[in-house]
Design an enzyme around this catalytic site. Structure first.
Site, PDB file in Angstrom:
ATOM      1  CG  ASP A 275      -1.955   1.094   1.235  1.00  0.00           C
ATOM      2  OD1 ASP A 275      -2.370   1.518   0.138  1.00  0.00           O
ATOM      3  OD2 ASP A 275      -2.354   1.548   2.324  1.00  0.00           O
ATOM      4  CG  HIS A 276       1.376   4.057  -2.536  1.00  0.00           C
ATOM      5  ND1 HIS A 276       0.792   4.178  -3.784  1.00  0.00           N
ATOM      6  CD2 HIS A 276       2.566   3.447  -2.736  1.00  0.00           C
ATOM      7  CE1 HIS A 276       1.602   3.674  -4.689  1.00  0.00           C
ATOM      8  NE2 HIS A 276       2.681   3.217  -4.083  1.00  0.00           N
TER       9      HIS A 276
ATOM     10  CG  LEU B 274      -7.831   5.375   0.518  1.00  0.00           C
ATOM     11  CD1 LEU B 274      -9.019   6.238   0.134  1.00  0.00           C
ATOM     12  CD2 LEU B 274      -8.219   4.426   1.648  1.00  0.00           C
ATOM     13  CG  HIS B 275      -2.941   3.780  -3.810  1.00  0.00           C
ATOM     14  ND1 HIS B 275      -1.958   4.752  -3.929  1.00  0.00           N
ATOM     15  CD2 HIS B 275      -4.100   4.383  -4.209  1.00  0.00           C
ATOM     16  CE1 HIS B 275      -2.491   5.877  -4.363  1.00  0.00           C
ATOM     17  NE2 HIS B 275      -3.790   5.682  -4.523  1.00  0.00           N
ATOM     18  N   PRO B 276      -4.361  -0.515  -1.712  1.00  0.00           N
ATOM     19  CG  PRO B 276      -6.341  -1.529  -0.989  1.00  0.00           C
ATOM     20  CD  PRO B 276      -5.740  -0.185  -1.298  1.00  0.00           C
TER      21      PRO B 276
END
Length: 556
Positions: free
Chosen positions: A296-297, A469-471
């Site tokens: 994630d980020h 919100l980058h899983p």
């Protein structure tokens, strides 16, 4: 029990699912069903379609699954909220509408891994071009007539002018297109917006073809498990309107994203055997990589108070919101923008091969939930390392699909990650400290002047950092012992009739927002599922010389 029969059932009507539904149902003899657990994306739903309303669906039980991580050991034991779209279009219906492909080196890095030789940037470029309709940029790199409409940010006004001047003063470059031949530098961002309305995956791919006789979309249909006969997937079971139903299919495609796809696989007996045995789930295929490699980020907001009344802050006040909405309905006004109109990509230190930091600049000081840091005017920068080496996992608690899985991202757990975070904050402060902001700056609000040392910076990130919100990467493609999906066919290793197509199949996260890569992956998967030859790799003539230039010092 109600049953039906189709050729392909797609579990998840999000970003990847919408692409697949469009491309697969273009074959008249292929009967396709999409099962989406969330609500429809109704045309009257202003909170979805107005770009400036993007903070409002986040955290709402009507639009957001509202996942949380387990207490993160290196984040002050905080549970980090993870918004995921609970609506047709998935997270593309509630995200920030930022369209970033990532760096070409991301994909060339994929191609260096065993079995992924056909995932270089040259192999991916034609699919990026096929999916997008971009009015600007070099035609060798950008698509002109795809379904996904892009609109560059205006990035006008005193704050944006100061920002672009400041990055130059800090020694960085201006690039004409961060999705084109050279990502490094600062410029206007592409956004999934058309004429002031969100252009989600559902609007781009699904709505134009929903009337096809061979395509059916069922919303509020929660898939509970994949049905197997031996090691072959033959359909799925789902709950709709309080009743259990089944659909049988030749192909089952999981497209639920990096959280829901590994959850569904594990609930259905495909995953780490030890975990499944502990939960009493019969093992169909022991795949220890299902749910592992989660990436994630993480990001923070550096916020400043503004000395002049030139920010977008007044539009956030409740008394102005009806007027903003009325203007938007008339096709004008601040409601037309997501405010993520500009930013850039830089390196945290001179030894990094290509940009590992992404920056978004906003002409206001606000958090994702819409709360403000100052009652007056402000501006902010979102920043964070994009290529962290931290790895987490997704593991189910039970076989109940309504029981959210355990999410552990392990943010700030590695030495490199912590070092890059300190470098990131210094980079952001250097930009905001340039003369271009001197007449606008009333001082740093967050983290504030008391946060100075490396230890204080890391403590602040641990207490204040949020997911971007980058899983991704939790069912990664490849041929190694922890890979889950074949990189050419997208078939799940060890079983038949089952594929995964979504962010979870990425082997490593890209150095930007992941919506564009997800859509590209789904475009490629559609060709593979239909048995078509992949598009011919494209090598724009400047690519090699640009890579050489980037590798030997154009480090801004």
């Amino acid at each position: 029990m109600i049953t039906s029969r189709v050729d392909v059932v797609i579990v998840g009507g999000g970003s990847a699912g919408c692409v697949l539904a469009n491309r697969l149902s273009a074959e008249p003899n292929c009967k396709v069903m999409v099962l989406e657990a969330g609500r429809p994306d109704s045309l009257w739903d202003v909170l979805i379609h107005m770009p400036a309303a993007l903070p409002l669906p986040l955290g709402s039980r009507f639009y957001d699954w509202r996942y949380e991580s387990e207490p993160e050991a290196h984040m002050a034991s905080r549970r980090i909220a993870h918004a995921r779209g609970k609506v047709l279009g998935g997270s593309s219906s509630i995200n920030g509408m930022i369209f970033q492909r990532g760096n070409a080196r991301d994909y060339d890095g994929w191609a260096q891994q065993p079995g992924l030789e056909n995932w270089s940037y040259a192999h991916c470029l034609p699919y990026f071009k096929r999916m997008e309709s971009c009015p600007n940029g070099d035609e060798r790199y950008r698509g002109r007539d795809g379904p996904l409409v892009l609109e560059p940010g205006d990035a006008d006004g005193p704050l944006f002018d100061a920002f672009f001047e400041a990055v130059l003063e800090a020694g960085h470059e201006i690039t004409s297109d961060v999705n084109g031949p050279l990502q490094e530098g600062f410029g206007r961002f592409d956004r999934n917006i058309s004429n002031g309305r969100r252009w989600s995956a559902a609007r781009a791919y699904l709505h134009p073809v929903k009337a096809r006789d061979n395509l059916e979309v069922r919303c509020r249909a929660l898939t509970t498990k994949i049905l197997f006969e031996g090691r072959r997937a033959v359909g799925v079971e789902y709950i709709r309107r309080g009743k259990c139903e089944r659909v049988y299919a030749d192909e089952v495609i999981c497209a639920g994203g990096a959280i829901n796809s590994p959850q569904l696989l594990q609930m259905s007996g495909v995953g780490p055997a030890l975990l499944l045995h502990e939960l009493g789930i019969p093992v169909v295929q022991d795949l220890p990589g299902v749910g592992e490699n989660l990436q994630d980020h993480l990001e923070v907001y550096l916020q400043h108070a503004c000395a002049k009344p030139v920010s977008m802050a007044p539009n956030l006040r409740w008394r102005w919101r009806p007027w903003v909405g009325l203007q938007w309905l008339a096709g004008r006004g601040p409601g037309m923008s997501n405010h993520f109109e500009a930013g850039g990509f830089v390196r945290s230190n001179p030894d990094v091969e290509y940009p590992n930091l992404m920056i978004h600049f906003l002409p206001l000081a606000v958090r994702y939930d819409g709360s403000t840091a100052t009652p007056g005017h402000g501006y902010q920068m979102h920043i964070g390392p994009m290529l962290s080496d931290a790895r987490g996992n997704v593991r189910i608690r039970s076989a109940d699909p309504r029981d959210p899985p355990r999410l552990r991202f392990d943010y700030l757990s590695t030495e490199r990650d912590r070092r890059e975070w300190v470098e990131a904050i210094h980079c952001a402060r250097e930009i905001f400290g340039q003369p271009a902001f001197r007449e606008l700056d009333l001082g740093e609000i967050s983290p504030g002047p008391r946060v100075e040392t490396d230890e204080q910076i890391l403590d602040w990130v641990a207490r204040d950092g949020e997911t971007a919100l980058h899983p991704s990467c939790s069912c990664s493609m490849g041929v190694g012992p922890l890979s889950v999906v074949d990189p050419d066919s997208f078939r799940v290793h060890g079983v038949e009739g089952l594929r995964v197509v979504d962010a979870s199949v990425m082997p490593n996260i890209t150095n930007a927002n992941i919506y564009a890569p997800i859509m590209m992956i789904a475009e490629r998967a559609a060709d593979a599922i239909l048995g078509r030859e992949p598009l011919t790799p494209e090598h724009p003539e400047q690519l090699d010389s640009l890579f050489e230039m980037v590798s030997h010092g154009n480090r801004g």
